[in-house]
Scaffold this motif. Structure first.
Motif, PDB file in Angstrom:
ATOM      1  N   VAL A  40       0.840  -1.203   0.000  1.00 27.21           N
ATOM      2  CA  VAL A  40       0.000   0.000   0.000  1.00 27.21           C
ATOM      3  C   VAL A  40       0.875   1.253   0.000  1.00 27.21           C
ATOM      4  N   PHE A  41       1.916   1.240   0.829  1.00 30.96           N
ATOM      5  CA  PHE A  41       2.844   2.376   0.865  1.00 30.96           C
ATOM      6  C   PHE A  41       3.532   2.550  -0.483  1.00 30.96           C
ATOM      7  N   LEU A  96      -7.909   6.106  10.787  1.00 27.43           N
ATOM      8  CA  LEU A  96      -6.641   5.524  10.331  1.00 27.43           C
ATOM      9  C   LEU A  96      -6.280   6.182   9.016  1.00 27.43           C
ATOM     10  N   HIS A  97      -5.080   6.754   8.956  1.00 26.35           N
ATOM     11  CA  HIS A  97      -4.609   7.494   7.790  1.00 26.35           C
ATOM     12  C   HIS A  97      -3.264   6.930   7.385  1.00 26.35           C
ATOM     13  N   VAL A  98      -3.195   6.377   6.169  1.00 26.34           N
ATOM     14  CA  VAL A  98      -1.954   5.780   5.677  1.00 26.34           C
ATOM     15  C   VAL A  98      -1.404   6.649   4.551  1.00 26.34           C
ATOM     16  N   GLU A  99      -0.211   7.187   4.755  1.00 28.43           N
ATOM     17  CA  GLU A  99       0.445   8.055   3.790  1.00 28.43           C
ATOM     18  C   GLU A  99       1.945   7.985   4.037  1.00 28.43           C
ATOM     19  N   ILE A 120       3.563  -1.207   9.983  1.00 29.83           N
ATOM     20  CA  ILE A 120       3.936  -2.397   9.222  1.00 29.83           C
ATOM     21  C   ILE A 120       4.516  -3.437  10.181  1.00 29.83           C
ATOM     22  N   GLY A 121       4.184  -4.703   9.960  1.00 37.45           N
ATOM     23  CA  GLY A 121       4.806  -5.765  10.730  1.00 37.45           C
ATOM     24  C   GLY A 121       3.968  -6.286  11.877  1.00 37.45           C
ATOM     25  N   GLU A 122       4.535  -7.233  12.593  1.00 38.75           N
ATOM     26  CA  GLU A 122       3.807  -7.974  13.622  1.00 38.75           C
ATOM     27  C   GLU A 122       3.393  -7.112  14.805  1.00 38.75           C
ATOM     28  N   LYS A 123       4.198  -6.107  15.155  1.00 35.83           N
ATOM     29  CA  LYS A 123       3.912  -5.296  16.338  1.00 35.83           C
ATOM     30  C   LYS A 123       2.919  -4.167  16.059  1.00 35.83           C
ATOM     31  N   ALA A 124       2.579  -3.968  14.781  1.00 36.29           N
ATOM     32  CA  ALA A 124       1.737  -2.830  14.411  1.00 36.29           C
ATOM     33  C   ALA A 124       0.358  -2.902  15.052  1.00 36.29           C
ATOM     34  N   SER A 125      -0.248  -4.074  15.042  1.00 34.66           N
ATOM     35  CA  SER A 125      -1.613  -4.196  15.574  1.00 34.66           C
ATOM     36  C   SER A 125      -1.680  -3.833  17.049  1.00 34.66           C
ATOM     37  N   LYS A 129      -5.971  11.732  -4.035  1.00 35.46           N
ATOM     38  CA  LYS A 129      -5.341  11.849  -2.729  1.00 35.46           C
ATOM     39  C   LYS A 129      -4.111  10.951  -2.713  1.00 35.46           C
ATOM     40  N   THR A 130      -3.110  11.334  -1.973  1.00 35.19           N
ATOM     41  CA  THR A 130      -1.913  10.504  -1.865  1.00 35.19           C
ATOM     42  C   THR A 130      -1.908   9.744  -0.546  1.00 35.19           C
ATOM     43  N   ASN A 131      -3.094   9.491  -0.016  1.00 32.07           N
ATOM     44  CA  ASN A 131      -3.258   8.711   1.202  1.00 32.07           C
ATOM     45  C   ASN A 131      -4.485   7.823   1.073  1.00 32.07           C
TER      46      ASN A 131
END
Length: 226
Positions: free
Chosen positions: A6-7, A101-104, A191-196, A80-82
């Motif tokens: 996504v990134f 939640l905003h991913v950019e 990103i990754g296992e600790k993100a949640s 949009k870039t997010n």
């Protein structure tokens, strides 16, 4: 929590924000969109586990379109870039405080509360803070809250809002135009296992604030109905 794919898509979109590139890469977009919606479903599930008042929602209820409304904007970039979604009872168009939640790339965030609410909702929030200022201050001055949300809010009135006494001890709190705590997150934090676990911890800190805000909004709505 969020797939690096996504990134990658959003980074390339930012460098090629035009319809020709987007149309040529429609399959790329659809794959990134589907991936983000999976992340959003996970986010919705985490929010519901902490704050079941949001009700049962789907990504379709919460995710914002990637297409920009450029009719009155100086920036005519079409996209949009997010990618983002707002979780609240009723979905992304809700007037209630919620979880965002905003991913950019380089500018991601986990935020919430009530951002630029309409006048009647803003008045209801201010009224609740006026009536229960000590309770609200205990929430926003809590050690965990200030650590997760180090900057309170932005955009304040220069003068006290109409309908409230100017000599109110906490009048500065009522001057805010939004009550939207914001936590900037690095790409690696999402990103990754600790993100949640990290994102859920932010949701847990935000929940008392949202519950307080929504209590005021819903109380005002009940008064109007009566």
């Amino acid at each position: 929590m969020v797939d690096p794919f996504v990134f990658d898509f959003l980074s390339q979109l930012k460098a090629n924000n035009n319809r020709d590139w987007f149309n040529d890469n429609k399959a790329f977009y659809m794959e990134a969109k589907a991936s983000f919606e999976q992340s959003m479903q996970h986010f919705i599930d985490m929010v519901y586990a902490v704050d079941p008042s949001v009700g049962v929602l789907t990504p379709k209820d919460c995710v914002f379109r990637i297409y920009r409304d450029t009719r009155f904007a100086k920036d005519k970039s079409p996209y949009k870039t997010n990618m983002g979604g707002f979780v609240a009872k009723g979905g992304r168009k809700s007037s209630l405080a919620g979880y965002y939640l905003h991913v950019e790339p380089g500018a991601s965030m986990v935020a919430g509360g009530s951002y630029c609410p309409p006048a009647d909702v803003l008045k209801a929030i201010r009224k609740e803070i006026y009536n229960f200022a000590d309770e609200y201050k205990a929430i926003i001055h809590d050690e965990k809250f200030t650590r997760v949300f180090p900057q309170l809010f932005e955009d304040k009135l220069k003068r006290p809002p109409k309908g409230f006494p100017k000599d109110f001890e906490d009048i500065d709190l009522l001057k805010y135009k939004s009550f939207a705590p914001l936590h900037f997150a690095s790409d690696s934090e999402l990103i990754g296992e600790k993100a949640s676990a990290h994102v859920r911890s932010i949701i847990e800190v935000l929940e008392p604030h949202n519950s307080f805000i929504n209590r005021g909004i819903l109380a005002e709505e009940d008064e109007i109905v009566l």
